[in-house]
Write a protein that holds these residues in place. Structure first.
Motif, mmCIF file in Angstrom:
data_model
loop_
_atom_site.group_PDB
_atom_site.id
_atom_site.type_symbol
_atom_site.label_atom_id
_atom_site.label_comp_id
_atom_site.label_asym_id
_atom_site.label_seq_id
_atom_site.Cartn_x
_atom_site.Cartn_y
_atom_site.Cartn_z
ATOM 1 N N GLY A 22 2.574 2.246 -8.816
ATOM 2 C CA GLY A 22 2.927 1.520 -7.679
ATOM 3 C C GLY A 22 2.312 2.010 -6.477
ATOM 4 O O GLY A 22 1.810 3.093 -6.595
ATOM 5 N N ARG A 23 2.599 1.585 -5.340
ATOM 6 C CA ARG A 23 1.938 1.951 -4.114
ATOM 7 C C ARG A 23 2.145 3.129 -3.634
ATOM 8 O O ARG A 23 1.529 4.121 -3.234
ATOM 9 C CB ARG A 23 2.404 0.838 -3.020
ATOM 10 C CG ARG A 23 1.632 1.312 -1.729
ATOM 11 C CD ARG A 23 2.044 0.375 -0.658
ATOM 12 N NE ARG A 23 1.572 -0.999 -1.028
ATOM 13 C CZ ARG A 23 2.033 -2.346 -0.534
ATOM 14 N NH1 ARG A 23 3.006 -2.448 0.151
ATOM 15 N NH2 ARG A 23 1.471 -3.334 -0.764
ATOM 16 N N ALA A 24 3.890 3.619 -3.953
ATOM 17 C CA ALA A 24 4.234 4.767 -3.551
ATOM 18 C C ALA A 24 3.542 6.216 -4.371
ATOM 19 O O ALA A 24 3.631 7.031 -3.712
ATOM 20 C CB ALA A 24 5.725 4.864 -3.675
ATOM 21 N N PHE A 70 -7.395 5.465 -10.153
ATOM 22 C CA PHE A 70 -7.439 4.109 -10.284
ATOM 23 C C PHE A 70 -6.944 3.493 -11.578
ATOM 24 O O PHE A 70 -6.798 2.175 -11.527
ATOM 25 C CB PHE A 70 -9.051 3.860 -10.451
ATOM 26 C CG PHE A 70 -9.790 4.414 -9.375
ATOM 27 C CD1 PHE A 70 -9.713 3.868 -7.934
ATOM 28 C CD2 PHE A 70 -10.822 5.541 -9.491
ATOM 29 C CE1 PHE A 70 -10.361 4.452 -6.929
ATOM 30 C CE2 PHE A 70 -11.587 5.808 -8.548
ATOM 31 C CZ PHE A 70 -11.390 5.226 -7.225
ATOM 32 N N VAL A 71 -6.133 4.128 -12.156
ATOM 33 C CA VAL A 71 -5.526 3.390 -13.470
ATOM 34 C C VAL A 71 -4.069 3.886 -13.271
ATOM 35 O O VAL A 71 -3.084 3.277 -13.285
ATOM 36 C CB VAL A 71 -6.063 4.037 -14.860
ATOM 37 C CG1 VAL A 71 -5.198 3.360 -15.895
ATOM 38 C CG2 VAL A 71 -7.471 3.587 -14.730
ATOM 39 N N VAL A 72 -3.740 5.204 -13.518
ATOM 40 C CA VAL A 72 -2.156 5.597 -13.607
ATOM 41 C C VAL A 72 -1.628 5.313 -12.090
ATOM 42 O O VAL A 72 -0.489 4.802 -12.321
ATOM 43 C CB VAL A 72 -2.390 7.235 -13.944
ATOM 44 C CG1 VAL A 72 -0.808 7.653 -13.876
ATOM 45 C CG2 VAL A 72 -2.904 7.438 -15.303
ATOM 46 N N ALA A 73 -2.139 5.884 -11.132
ATOM 47 C CA ALA A 73 -1.423 5.370 -10.130
ATOM 48 C C ALA A 73 -1.018 4.101 -9.454
ATOM 49 O O ALA A 73 0.109 3.632 -9.224
ATOM 50 C CB ALA A 73 -2.184 6.464 -8.761
ATOM 51 N N VAL A 78 -0.226 11.111 -6.234
ATOM 52 C CA VAL A 78 -0.938 11.311 -7.434
ATOM 53 C C VAL A 78 -2.323 11.737 -7.064
ATOM 54 O O VAL A 78 -3.189 12.391 -7.930
ATOM 55 C CB VAL A 78 -1.074 10.115 -8.456
ATOM 56 C CG1 VAL A 78 -1.988 10.131 -9.501
ATOM 57 C CG2 VAL A 78 0.369 9.696 -8.861
ATOM 58 N N ALA A 79 -3.008 11.068 -6.152
ATOM 59 C CA ALA A 79 -4.445 11.205 -5.761
ATOM 60 C C ALA A 79 -4.669 12.623 -5.088
ATOM 61 O O ALA A 79 -5.452 13.309 -5.511
ATOM 62 C CB ALA A 79 -5.246 10.286 -4.678
ATOM 63 N N VAL A 80 -3.758 13.077 -4.402
ATOM 64 C CA VAL A 80 -3.634 14.183 -3.621
ATOM 65 C C VAL A 80 -3.570 15.396 -4.812
ATOM 66 O O VAL A 80 -4.546 16.367 -4.900
ATOM 67 C CB VAL A 80 -2.673 14.425 -2.694
ATOM 68 C CG1 VAL A 80 -2.287 16.109 -2.304
ATOM 69 C CG2 VAL A 80 -2.792 13.719 -1.571
ATOM 70 N N LEU A 84 -2.855 -4.325 -7.532
ATOM 71 C CA LEU A 84 -3.104 -2.806 -8.026
ATOM 72 C C LEU A 84 -3.245 -2.990 -9.672
ATOM 73 O O LEU A 84 -3.904 -2.237 -9.967
ATOM 74 C CB LEU A 84 -1.970 -2.066 -7.582
ATOM 75 C CG LEU A 84 -1.839 -1.463 -6.147
ATOM 76 C CD1 LEU A 84 -0.830 -0.786 -5.832
ATOM 77 C CD2 LEU A 84 -3.111 -1.081 -5.667
ATOM 78 N N VAL A 85 -2.076 -3.664 -10.126
ATOM 79 C CA VAL A 85 -2.227 -3.648 -11.640
ATOM 80 C C VAL A 85 -3.616 -4.310 -12.402
ATOM 81 O O VAL A 85 -4.070 -3.740 -12.979
ATOM 82 C CB VAL A 85 -0.894 -4.415 -12.004
ATOM 83 C CG1 VAL A 85 -1.193 -4.627 -13.705
ATOM 84 C CG2 VAL A 85 0.133 -3.744 -11.713
#
Length: 322
Positions: free
Chosen positions: A275-277, A268-271, A282-284, A67-68
């Motif tokens: 982290g996965r949680a 695609f950057v902040v979330a 965040v997307a919603v 992710l990072v």
């Protein structure tokens, strides 16, 4: 080869842009643009291709659950994407094909990163929510980019209808004096048959209108004054509080604070950095804010389009369907 300065690069920035770009991307992109402009011969299309390659690498990282790394590559990809337009304006090397390439490249990057993020997280957790997340992000982004040019076209058609009304009414204008507060003000030469000339006459005549005028040489003026109030207030660009508006304008920030750029940055950057949680919540939230913004824009467009049906058209004026 001319040596460009940072001020030259700053002059190529958009007059208004998203707050994410203004505060978190342009400070980096402008300095990179300066290096590229002064020390390389890379073209705007070359930067667009590089941005797409970096975006694909970001999608691969997301697909492997990194992710990072995926978030950092997406940020760099977007920064490079911001550079191509600056180089094009700085050196005058932009092309029509470049516009298409930039547009399509953005869509490919977003769809692939959404797919990679969904695949990587589903493979790691088996949670179907991540599949829905990827599908939702891709669909919402594609809808926004399909919808935007259509809304622009509707506004152009409505404005065309209004201009047709004014130019058709302008045929009745004659080179006769109009009286205002005792002073004679002339419309000018007789109105020609060309639409542009009639529109210019209407534009010059309108400020001379006064209460009660509606016949004779000022018919165009009265007609124009009947058109403007018919635009619903909600269909006009919303006015921010004066201090806030000045603050945003000073920093080149657009008045709508949630757009596709902020949506992409959140997903695609902040979330991924959090982290996965944080991916789904965040997307919603970002998706709901973007969708609300799109609904509001569509509502304003609908109100704006109603003008075409309520404005009284002259009998001989052609009407463009909306």
């Amino acid at each position: 080869m001319r040596a460009y300065s940072l001020d030259d690069v700053h002059a190529t920035r958009k007059r208004r842009d998203s707050w994410w770009t203004v505060f978190l991307v342009d400070p980096v992109a402008c300095r990179l643009t300066l290096l590229v402009a002064n020390h390389t011969a890379i073209t705007p299309n070359g930067l667009t291709r590089l941005s797409l390659i970096l975006g694909m690498c970001s999608a691969v990282c997301f697909g492997f659950g990194q992710l990072v790394a995926g978030a950092l590559l997406f940020y760099v990809s977007f920064a490079v994407d911001c550079m191509d337009g600056k180089i094009a304006r700085l050196k005058g090397t932009g092309t029509a094909f470049g516009l298409w390439l930039d547009y399509v490249g953005d869509r490919i990057r977003v769809v692939c990163c959404a797919g990679g993020l969904a695949f990587g997280q589903y493979a790691a957790t088996g949670d179907l929510a991540f599949v829905l997340l990827g599908a939702g992000v891709a669909v919402l982004d594609l809808f926004r980019y399909v919808n935007a040019p259509q809304m622009k076209r509707v506004r152009e058609v409505v404005k065309e209808n209004r201009l047709t009304c004014l130019t058709q009414a302008g045929i009745a204008v004659r080179a006769e004096p109009m009286m205002r507060t005792g002073a004679a003000v002339h419309v000018g030469a007789a109105v020609r048959a060309e639409p542009v000339a009639r529109a210019e006459t209407a534009a010059h005549a309108r400020p001379m209108a006064h209460a009660g005028a509606g016949t004779g040489p000022v018919g165009v003026v009265a007609f124009a004054d009947r058109v403007e109030p018919l635009i619903p207030r909600a269909a006009r660009r919303p006015k921010l509080p004066r201090k806030l508006g000045r603050l945003l304008a000073r920093h080149r920030v657009r008045s709508h604070l949630i757009s596709g750029i902020e949506f992409h940055a959140a997903v695609f950057v902040v979330a991924p950095l959090v982290g996965r949680a944080a991916l789904v919540p965040v997307a919603v939230v970002a998706g709901m804010l973007l969708l609300l913004n799109e609904v509001f824009l569509i509502y304003r467009m609908w109100l704006f389009a109603r003008v075409a049906s309520v404005v009284p058209l002259p009998q001989e004026a052609p009407r463009v369907s909306v």
